[in-house]
Design a protein around this motif. Structure first.
Motif, PDB file in Angstrom:
ATOM      1  N   GLY A  54       0.797  -1.225   0.000  1.00  0.00           N
ATOM      2  CA  GLY A  54       0.000   0.000   0.000  1.00  0.00           C
ATOM      3  C   GLY A  54       0.826   1.270   0.000  1.00  0.00           C
ATOM      4  O   GLY A  54       0.305   2.359   0.228  1.00  0.00           O
ATOM      5  N   LYS A  55       2.122   1.146  -0.291  1.00  0.00           N
ATOM      6  CA  LYS A  55       3.028   2.292  -0.258  1.00  0.00           C
ATOM      7  C   LYS A  55       3.263   2.836  -1.674  1.00  0.00           C
ATOM      8  O   LYS A  55       3.523   2.067  -2.594  1.00  0.00           O
ATOM      9  CB  LYS A  55       4.364   1.867   0.354  1.00  0.00           C
ATOM     10  N   PRO A  56       3.196   4.163  -1.852  1.00  0.00           N
ATOM     11  CA  PRO A  56       3.528   4.743  -3.165  1.00  0.00           C
ATOM     12  C   PRO A  56       5.003   4.498  -3.489  1.00  0.00           C
ATOM     13  O   PRO A  56       5.879   4.696  -2.640  1.00  0.00           O
ATOM     14  CB  PRO A  56       3.254   6.242  -2.981  1.00  0.00           C
ATOM     15  N   VAL A  57       5.276   4.056  -4.707  1.00  0.00           N
ATOM     16  CA  VAL A  57       6.653   3.799  -5.117  1.00  0.00           C
ATOM     17  C   VAL A  57       6.876   4.334  -6.526  1.00  0.00           C
ATOM     18  O   VAL A  57       5.931   4.516  -7.298  1.00  0.00           O
ATOM     19  CB  VAL A  57       7.008   2.291  -5.077  1.00  0.00           C
ATOM     20  N   ALA A 111      -9.169  -3.483 -11.155  1.00  0.00           N
ATOM     21  CA  ALA A 111     -10.479  -3.646 -10.518  1.00  0.00           C
ATOM     22  C   ALA A 111     -10.478  -4.770  -9.486  1.00  0.00           C
ATOM     23  O   ALA A 111     -11.182  -4.699  -8.473  1.00  0.00           O
ATOM     24  CB  ALA A 111     -11.545  -3.907 -11.578  1.00  0.00           C
ATOM     25  N   ARG A 112      -9.701  -5.801  -9.701  1.00  0.00           N
ATOM     26  CA  ARG A 112      -9.701  -6.947  -8.787  1.00  0.00           C
ATOM     27  C   ARG A 112      -8.408  -7.072  -7.981  1.00  0.00           C
ATOM     28  O   ARG A 112      -8.425  -7.668  -6.891  1.00  0.00           O
ATOM     29  CB  ARG A 112      -9.937  -8.244  -9.585  1.00  0.00           C
ATOM     30  N   ASP A 113      -7.321  -6.536  -8.487  1.00  0.00           N
ATOM     31  CA  ASP A 113      -6.035  -6.712  -7.815  1.00  0.00           C
ATOM     32  C   ASP A 113      -5.736  -5.562  -6.858  1.00  0.00           C
ATOM     33  O   ASP A 113      -5.170  -4.536  -7.235  1.00  0.00           O
ATOM     34  CB  ASP A 113      -4.910  -6.842  -8.853  1.00  0.00           C
ATOM     35  N   THR A 114      -6.131  -5.742  -5.605  1.00  0.00           N
ATOM     36  CA  THR A 114      -5.808  -4.763  -4.567  1.00  0.00           C
ATOM     37  C   THR A 114      -4.381  -5.021  -4.076  1.00  0.00           C
ATOM     38  O   THR A 114      -3.820  -6.104  -4.319  1.00  0.00           O
ATOM     39  CB  THR A 114      -6.775  -4.896  -3.386  1.00  0.00           C
ATOM     40  N   PRO A 115      -3.788  -4.070  -3.361  1.00  0.00           N
ATOM     41  CA  PRO A 115      -2.455  -4.324  -2.809  1.00  0.00           C
ATOM     42  C   PRO A 115      -2.401  -5.587  -1.944  1.00  0.00           C
ATOM     43  O   PRO A 115      -1.439  -6.357  -2.039  1.00  0.00           O
ATOM     44  CB  PRO A 115      -2.177  -3.061  -1.996  1.00  0.00           C
ATOM     45  N   ALA A 116      -3.418  -5.806  -1.119  1.00  0.00           N
ATOM     46  CA  ALA A 116      -3.409  -6.980  -0.239  1.00  0.00           C
ATOM     47  C   ALA A 116      -3.446  -8.278  -1.042  1.00  0.00           C
ATOM     48  O   ALA A 116      -2.732  -9.245  -0.737  1.00  0.00           O
ATOM     49  CB  ALA A 116      -4.592  -6.914   0.717  1.00  0.00           C
ATOM     50  N   ILE A 117      -4.283  -8.315  -2.075  1.00  0.00           N
ATOM     51  CA  ILE A 117      -4.364  -9.504  -2.920  1.00  0.00           C
ATOM     52  C   ILE A 117      -3.029  -9.723  -3.647  1.00  0.00           C
ATOM     53  O   ILE A 117      -2.526 -10.852  -3.734  1.00  0.00           O
ATOM     54  CB  ILE A 117      -5.522  -9.363  -3.931  1.00  0.00           C
ATOM     55  N   MET A 118      -2.465  -8.635  -4.149  1.00  0.00           N
ATOM     56  CA  MET A 118      -1.180  -8.739  -4.837  1.00  0.00           C
ATOM     57  C   MET A 118      -0.083  -9.229  -3.894  1.00  0.00           C
ATOM     58  O   MET A 118       0.792 -10.011  -4.275  1.00  0.00           O
ATOM     59  CB  MET A 118      -0.807  -7.389  -5.432  1.00  0.00           C
ATOM     60  N   HIS A 119      -0.114  -8.759  -2.647  1.00  0.00           N
ATOM     61  CA  HIS A 119       0.906  -9.147  -1.666  1.00  0.00           C
ATOM     62  C   HIS A 119       0.898 -10.661  -1.450  1.00  0.00           C
ATOM     63  O   HIS A 119       1.952 -11.310  -1.492  1.00  0.00           O
ATOM     64  CB  HIS A 119       0.655  -8.419  -0.344  1.00  0.00           C
ATOM     65  N   LYS A 127       9.829 -14.129  -2.416  1.00  0.00           N
ATOM     66  CA  LYS A 127       9.873 -12.998  -1.474  1.00  0.00           C
ATOM     67  C   LYS A 127      10.552 -11.777  -2.087  1.00  0.00           C
ATOM     68  O   LYS A 127      10.447 -10.673  -1.541  1.00  0.00           O
ATOM     69  CB  LYS A 127      10.610 -13.402  -0.194  1.00  0.00           C
ATOM     70  N   ARG A 128      11.238 -11.962  -3.207  1.00  0.00           N
ATOM     71  CA  ARG A 128      11.879 -10.828  -3.877  1.00  0.00           C
ATOM     72  C   ARG A 128      10.970 -10.204  -4.927  1.00  0.00           C
ATOM     73  O   ARG A 128      11.369  -9.303  -5.648  1.00  0.00           O
ATOM     74  CB  ARG A 128      13.191 -11.293  -4.531  1.00  0.00           C
ATOM     75  N   ALA A 129       9.727 -10.672  -4.975  1.00  0.00           N
ATOM     76  CA  ALA A 129       8.758 -10.130  -5.929  1.00  0.00           C
ATOM     77  C   ALA A 129       7.943  -9.021  -5.262  1.00  0.00           C
ATOM     78  O   ALA A 129       7.599  -9.102  -4.082  1.00  0.00           O
ATOM     79  CB  ALA A 129       7.824 -11.225  -6.426  1.00  0.00           C
ATOM     80  N   VAL A 130       7.659  -7.983  -6.032  1.00  0.00           N
ATOM     81  CA  VAL A 130       6.874  -6.844  -5.552  1.00  0.00           C
ATOM     82  C   VAL A 130       5.673  -6.680  -6.479  1.00  0.00           C
ATOM     83  O   VAL A 130       5.825  -6.579  -7.695  1.00  0.00           O
ATOM     84  CB  VAL A 130       7.704  -5.543  -5.558  1.00  0.00           C
ATOM     85  N   GLY A 131       4.476  -6.652  -5.903  1.00  0.00           N
ATOM     86  CA  GLY A 131       3.280  -6.418  -6.689  1.00  0.00           C
ATOM     87  C   GLY A 131       3.032  -4.923  -6.818  1.00  0.00           C
ATOM     88  O   GLY A 131       3.184  -4.181  -5.842  1.00  0.00           O
ATOM     89  N   LEU A 132       2.667  -4.470  -8.004  1.00  0.00           N
ATOM     90  CA  LEU A 132       2.413  -3.048  -8.239  1.00  0.00           C
ATOM     91  C   LEU A 132       1.021  -2.857  -8.828  1.00  0.00           C
ATOM     92  O   LEU A 132       0.634  -3.570  -9.759  1.00  0.00           O
ATOM     93  CB  LEU A 132       3.456  -2.464  -9.198  1.00  0.00           C
ATOM     94  N   VAL A 133       0.290  -1.893  -8.278  1.00  0.00           N
ATOM     95  CA  VAL A 133      -1.051  -1.591  -8.776  1.00  0.00           C
ATOM     96  C   VAL A 133      -1.173  -0.094  -9.035  1.00  0.00           C
ATOM     97  O   VAL A 133      -0.418   0.717  -8.490  1.00  0.00           O
ATOM     98  CB  VAL A 133      -2.140  -2.038  -7.778  1.00  0.00           C
ATOM     99  N   GLY A 134      -2.140   0.253  -9.871  1.00  0.00           N
ATOM    100  CA  GLY A 134      -2.393   1.658 -10.173  1.00  0.00           C
ATOM    101  C   GLY A 134      -3.750   1.796 -10.822  1.00  0.00           C
ATOM    102  O   GLY A 134      -4.476   0.803 -11.002  1.00  0.00           O
ATOM    103  N   SER A 135      -4.111   2.994 -11.178  1.00  0.00           N
ATOM    104  CA  SER A 135      -5.376   3.222 -11.869  1.00  0.00           C
ATOM    105  C   SER A 135      -5.281   2.667 -13.289  1.00  0.00           C
ATOM    106  O   SER A 135      -4.186   2.361 -13.781  1.00  0.00           O
ATOM    107  CB  SER A 135      -5.681   4.716 -11.919  1.00  0.00           C
TER     108      SER A 135
END
Length: 205
Positions: A54-57, A111-119, A127-135
């Motif tokens: 949930g952190k801006p990057v 629409a379906r991939d929230t930060p929590a779901i991506m995490h 563990k070295r993978a980072v999920g990224l979401v946006g509009s």
């Protein structure tokens, strides 16, 4: 030898040395990549999104890391889980240098991939993978920046739909420069080989 003649001789010698040094620099061996070299053909790593905590990057947050960026989504039935599994195996084979590598999994299904779901999703693979979401607009702009593409199929009325998307793996060096392009079908040996080269380049002072 007259002083003027001596000076001319010295200047000529310095010129020859400079030419020799320049020639040596120009003949410096280039990395023998096995993947597609896209250096100078794709833009630097640059985005403003939200990570799976949930952190801006931004792209700058990953400076110093070799980045493997892939566009996909958590409901993907086949290529996404297969690709992430392969990348996990590749990083394990890479060994200690894998600590200098990050997988960025960019969702094309905001629409379906929230930060929590991506995490939960990306951590299930590595563990070295980072999920990224946006509009929608942010993700579309990023995909366009790297000549990627995706199309969402119509919703069947129950919230289920598929997203057709490109499957390229974009590889950036520690300075955020686009260096290589791979596909999920690329040989693991080739990806491991090129990541070894990239991470060793980043380790040099």
């Amino acid at each position: 030898m007259k002083p003027s003649t001596c000076r001319r001789a010295l200047l000529g010698l310095f010129a020859l040395v400079a030419i020799a040094v320049l020639g040596a620099c120009q003949r410096e061996p280039q990395p023998e990549w096995r993947l597609t070299d896209v250096s100078g053909h794709l833009p630097d790593l640059d985005f403003r999104l939200t990570d799976d905590n949930g952190k801006p990057v931004t792209g700058a947050d990953f400076k110093g890391k070799v980045v493997l960026m892939y566009f996909g989504y958590t409901h993907c039935p086949d290529v996404c889980p297969l690709t992430l599994t392969q990348l996990h195996v590749i990083l394990d084979r890479l060994g200690a240098p894998a600590d200098r590598v990050r997988i960025l999994f960019v969702s094309v299904d905001p629409a379906r991939d929230t930060p929590a779901i991506m995490h939960d999703y990306v951590n299930a693979f590595d563990k070295r993978a980072v999920g990224l979401v946006g509009s929608n607009a942010e993700v579309e702009a990023l995909a366009k920046r790297y000549r990627s593409a995706f199309t969402r199929e119509p919703d069947r009325g129950d919230g289920n739909y598929e997203v057709s998307h490109s499957s390229a793996i974009y590889i950036f060096d520690g300075q955020g420069k686009a260096r290589l392009l791979a596909t999920p079908s690329a040989a693991q040996d080739d990806i491991v080989h090129d990541l070894h080269l990239l991470t060793s380049m980043e380790a040099q002072p």
